[in-house]
Design a protein around this motif. Structure first.
Motif, mmCIF file in Angstrom:
data_model
loop_
_atom_site.group_PDB
_atom_site.id
_atom_site.type_symbol
_atom_site.label_atom_id
_atom_site.label_comp_id
_atom_site.label_asym_id
_atom_site.label_seq_id
_atom_site.Cartn_x
_atom_site.Cartn_y
_atom_site.Cartn_z
ATOM 1 N N ILE A 1 5.784 15.597 -9.040
ATOM 2 C CA ILE A 1 4.837 14.502 -9.175
ATOM 3 C C ILE A 1 4.709 14.021 -10.621
ATOM 4 N N THR A 2 4.965 14.869 -11.605
ATOM 5 C CA THR A 2 4.914 14.423 -12.996
ATOM 6 C C THR A 2 6.091 13.497 -13.307
ATOM 7 N N ARG A 3 7.266 13.838 -12.808
ATOM 8 C CA ARG A 3 8.434 12.977 -12.981
ATOM 9 C C ARG A 3 8.231 11.654 -12.239
ATOM 10 N N PHE A 4 7.695 11.746 -11.035
ATOM 11 C CA PHE A 4 7.420 10.557 -10.240
ATOM 12 C C PHE A 4 6.445 9.639 -10.975
ATOM 13 N N ALA A 5 5.385 10.214 -11.518
ATOM 14 C CA ALA A 5 4.385 9.426 -12.243
ATOM 15 C C ALA A 5 4.998 8.763 -13.475
ATOM 16 N N TYR A 6 5.875 9.483 -14.162
ATOM 17 C CA TYR A 6 6.511 8.923 -15.355
ATOM 18 C C TYR A 6 7.371 7.708 -14.996
ATOM 19 N N ILE A 7 8.140 7.805 -13.913
ATOM 20 C CA ILE A 7 8.995 6.699 -13.481
ATOM 21 C C ILE A 7 8.142 5.497 -13.077
ATOM 22 N N CYS A 8 7.066 5.745 -12.326
ATOM 23 C CA CYS A 8 6.166 4.658 -11.929
ATOM 24 C C CYS A 8 5.569 3.978 -13.158
ATOM 25 N N GLY A 9 5.156 4.779 -14.124
ATOM 26 C CA GLY A 9 4.585 4.228 -15.340
ATOM 27 C C GLY A 9 5.579 3.387 -16.111
ATOM 28 N N ASP A 10 6.839 3.822 -16.113
ATOM 29 C CA ASP A 10 7.896 3.090 -16.805
ATOM 30 C C ASP A 10 8.072 1.700 -16.197
ATOM 31 N N TYR A 11 8.053 1.630 -14.867
ATOM 32 C CA TYR A 11 8.131 0.348 -14.173
ATOM 33 C C TYR A 11 6.929 -0.526 -14.517
ATOM 34 N N PHE A 12 5.764 0.086 -14.491
ATOM 35 C CA PHE A 12 4.527 -0.678 -14.532
ATOM 36 C C PHE A 12 4.167 -1.157 -15.928
ATOM 37 N N ALA A 13 4.616 -0.462 -16.950
ATOM 38 C CA ALA A 13 4.257 -0.822 -18.328
ATOM 39 C C ALA A 13 4.673 -2.250 -18.660
ATOM 40 N N GLY B 1 5.227 12.216 -21.082
ATOM 41 C CA GLY B 1 6.573 11.921 -21.548
ATOM 42 C C GLY B 1 7.609 12.267 -20.501
ATOM 43 N N GLN B 2 8.840 11.910 -20.780
ATOM 44 C CA GLN B 2 9.919 12.127 -19.821
ATOM 45 C C GLN B 2 10.153 13.612 -19.554
ATOM 46 N N GLU B 3 9.868 14.441 -20.543
ATOM 47 C CA GLU B 3 10.120 15.876 -20.396
ATOM 48 C C GLU B 3 8.857 16.664 -20.048
ATOM 49 N N THR B 4 7.849 15.974 -19.513
ATOM 50 C CA THR B 4 6.619 16.654 -19.136
ATOM 51 C C THR B 4 6.901 17.748 -18.110
ATOM 52 N N ASN B 5 6.201 18.878 -18.240
ATOM 53 C CA ASN B 5 6.442 20.016 -17.345
ATOM 54 C C ASN B 5 6.313 19.613 -15.878
ATOM 55 N N PRO B 6 7.236 20.055 -15.030
ATOM 56 C CA PRO B 6 7.207 19.667 -13.613
ATOM 57 C C PRO B 6 6.042 20.296 -12.854
ATOM 58 N N VAL B 7 5.461 19.499 -11.971
ATOM 59 C CA VAL B 7 4.438 19.950 -11.036
ATOM 60 C C VAL B 7 4.832 19.408 -9.671
ATOM 61 N N HIS B 8 4.915 20.264 -8.667
ATOM 62 C CA HIS B 8 5.436 19.836 -7.367
ATOM 63 C C HIS B 8 4.366 19.786 -6.285
ATOM 64 N N ILE B 9 4.462 18.749 -5.467
ATOM 65 C CA ILE B 9 3.638 18.634 -4.272
ATOM 66 C C ILE B 9 4.572 18.446 -3.082
ATOM 67 N N LEU B 10 4.043 18.680 -1.892
ATOM 68 C CA LEU B 10 4.829 18.452 -0.683
ATOM 69 C C LEU B 10 4.584 17.012 -0.248
ATOM 70 N N GLY B 11 5.608 16.171 -0.362
ATOM 71 C CA GLY B 11 5.426 14.759 -0.058
ATOM 72 C C GLY B 11 6.728 14.079 0.310
ATOM 73 N N GLU B 12 6.673 12.758 0.399
ATOM 74 C CA GLU B 12 7.854 11.932 0.653
ATOM 75 C C GLU B 12 7.851 10.819 -0.380
ATOM 76 N N VAL B 13 8.966 10.618 -1.069
ATOM 77 C CA VAL B 13 9.011 9.665 -2.176
ATOM 78 C C VAL B 13 8.640 8.258 -1.724
ATOM 79 N N ASP B 14 9.153 7.821 -0.580
ATOM 80 C CA ASP B 14 8.858 6.470 -0.097
ATOM 81 C C ASP B 14 7.356 6.301 0.149
ATOM 82 N N ALA B 15 6.732 7.295 0.756
ATOM 83 C CA ALA B 15 5.293 7.229 1.019
ATOM 84 C C ALA B 15 4.496 7.266 -0.284
ATOM 85 N N LEU B 16 4.895 8.120 -1.220
ATOM 86 C CA LEU B 16 4.210 8.193 -2.508
ATOM 87 C C LEU B 16 4.327 6.884 -3.272
#
Length: 247
Positions: free
Chosen positions: A76-88, A108-123
């Protein structure tokens, strides 16, 4: 109820085909005539209408139990970073300040990973409903923050803005399908409430919950909270397209 569900699903399919046939030539014309404002407006609103139809179809499938999410560990940290990159860039073009944070620190891009059980399309649908909604209601010169906070067992993903805020009465209606908030500071998606109702359904399918913290004149914070899970054996693919959500 089954007949109603079948009707909405059939209607959604019937609408999607002609909308796609309208949108495709408009997209081509907009590339050839980038300064034509009429084509730009027509293409923009066609995308919005197609997105609304797709959300209606997704929502009806979830309600009827005909769409099951394929859950897997997502960073979810990587996912959030990518979303933020688009949105900025979208925020920059509308002169709205944007930031992304993890537990109060710059993400940042190298932020420590945190995982949730999800689906990328839904997120993606959850996130960009929140983000596009925030951008729609945050005035020029305002601020939007994409944030992630973690505890030993949960991760909360939130979008905070400096928009007009929502009354206590309005907040009670926000995540209800086809509800309208009867106030000038309405925040429901495209006036139908469908987008946020879909957000709620998708989040609950991923074993999470959604909510909002807001006061009139003080901005709003939309959030989705998920339980953490173990990291996957292999790195996940987080490639997706978000540009249409920002238009």
């Amino acid at each position: 109820d089954q007949q109603k569900t079948a009707f909405f699903q059939n209607m959604s399919h019937e609408l999607r085909t002609p909308l796609t046939l309208i949108l495709n030539p408009l997209e081509e014309e907009s590339k050839e005539l980038p300064d034509n404002k009429n084509i730009e407006v027509a293409a923009k609103n066609s995308r919005r209408l197609l997105r609304l139809v797709n959300q209606l179809l997704d929502f009806q499938k979830l309600e009827a139990g005909k769409q099951e999410l394929k859950l897997a560990p997502v960073n979810i940290t990587r996912f959030a970073y990518i979303c933020g990159d688009y949105f900025a860039s979208a925020c920059s073009s509308k002169e709205v300040a944007f930031s992304a944070s993890l537990n109060g620190e710059m993400m940042g891009q190298e932020t420590n990973p945190v995982h949730i059980l999800g689906e990328v399309d839904a997120l993606e649908k959850v996130t960009f409903n929140f983000l596009s909604n925030a951008l729609k209601y945050t005035p020029k010169g305002g601020q939007i923050e994409l944030g992630l906070t973690t505890t030993p067992d949960k991760a909360r993903f939130y979008i905070r803005d400096t928009g007009p805020g929502i009354s206590e009465e309005g907040k009670q209606k926000l995540f209800q399908v086809f509800s309208q908030v009867d106030e000038t500071t309405t925040r429901d998606y495209e006036g139908t409430g469908l987008g946020l109702a879909l957000v709620k359904s998708l989040t609950e399918e991923m074993q999470g919950e959604v909510g909002i913290d807001s006061k009139v004149g003080k901005g709003s914070t939309f959030w989705a909270e998920f339980p953490l899970c173990e990291a996957p054996a292999e790195a996940e693919d987080l490639d997706f397209q978000a540009k249409d959500w920002l238009l």
